[in-house]
Design an enzyme around this catalytic site. Sequence first.
Site, PDB file in Angstrom:
ATOM      1  N   HIS A  16       0.816  -1.219   0.000  1.00 18.44           N
ATOM      2  CA  HIS A  16       0.000   0.000   0.000  1.00 18.44           C
ATOM      3  C   HIS A  16       0.850   1.270   0.000  1.00 18.44           C
ATOM      4  O   HIS A  16       0.333   2.348   0.246  1.00 18.44           O
ATOM      5  CB  HIS A  16      -0.962   0.002   1.195  1.00 18.44           C
ATOM      6  N   CYS A  73       5.152  13.307  -6.789  1.00 21.86           N
ATOM      7  CA  CYS A  73       4.533  14.298  -7.671  1.00 21.86           C
ATOM      8  C   CYS A  73       3.738  13.579  -8.757  1.00 21.86           C
ATOM      9  O   CYS A  73       4.273  12.696  -9.429  1.00 21.86           O
ATOM     10  CB  CYS A  73       5.608  15.179  -8.311  1.00 21.86           C
ATOM     11  N   SER A 124      -6.935  -7.915   9.611  1.00 26.33           N
ATOM     12  CA  SER A 124      -8.321  -8.387   9.654  1.00 26.33           C
ATOM     13  C   SER A 124      -8.655  -9.218   8.415  1.00 26.33           C
ATOM     14  O   SER A 124      -9.669  -9.911   8.399  1.00 26.33           O
ATOM     15  CB  SER A 124      -9.273  -7.196   9.774  1.00 26.33           C
TER      16      SER A 124
END
Length: 260
Positions: free
Chosen positions: A131, A139, A205
């Site tokens: 992630h 940028c 989870s």
Amino acid sequence: DDLERLADDIRDAETVVAFTGAGISEPSGVPTFRGDDGVWDKFDEGQFTYGRFRRDPEGFWNDRVELQRVMFDGEYEPNAAHEALAAMGRDGYLEAILTQNTDGLHGEAAESVGDESAAEEADETTILELHGNSQRVRCIDCGKRVDGDPIFERAADGERPPTCDCGGVYKPDVVLFGEQLPGAVIQRARSLARESDVFLAIGSSLVVEPAASLPRLAASSGATVGIVNLESTPVDGSADVIVREDVTDVLPAIRDLVEK
Ligand code: OAD
């Protein structure tokens, strides 16, 4: 017992993969997303979508400055669970750490145990940040990646949205909701899951993709799947071993058994 079994399988395995989520950083003081006091209790996921970033970069950055404050306030350091994984990596027991976390703590732990080559693409333990990394910004025009701290400071001081020298808007170097994970990253994660002889899902989870499917993929490819998490998960049925205890107790214990 269960930990002995995991440790034996890890010692015999050719490829061991650890897959981590917010629960591994909870003892370091980084809040988790779900559950009591979770980040998604205080914020709405809709505030952090890629669509909103494109539509309303000023508003997005207002909220992102707040999120950064809530998640990464003050000093936080790798804990005993990060360190146990890093040490197992350094000692040749761990092929890869796939993490959903953006806090950079696996990299810091690798450095602190003297496995400095651990980084994306290094030969040592691969740390794959699925992630992205919240300590960096990128940028969206020229693609340059820079240290996030000074940019978050500029944003906190009112620069909305913070922009690059080229004039492009900076985006936190993380995967936003509604944004695809880079194809190469997800393919790498899937092939590691398939290759693994032992797959440990730690502190997640396991409700979002690809988190939910990686342990299942590992299980269907014949790996021993262990889940270390305080709560039950939807993937528990695919696991060989479930350990419902704190990561900072479990990971050092596994390491001790593996390396004894
Ligand atoms: P979650 O917050 O959904 O889950 C964290 C899990 O860790 C929970 O099931 C807790 O029970 C467990 N846990 C907490 N503290 C623990 C401890 N000390 N020892 C053992 N277990 C503990 O976090 P993730 O699964 O990482 O995505 O969430 C996945 C993704 O959803 C995140 O990467 C984020 C979020 O939306 C993006 O931001 C793109």
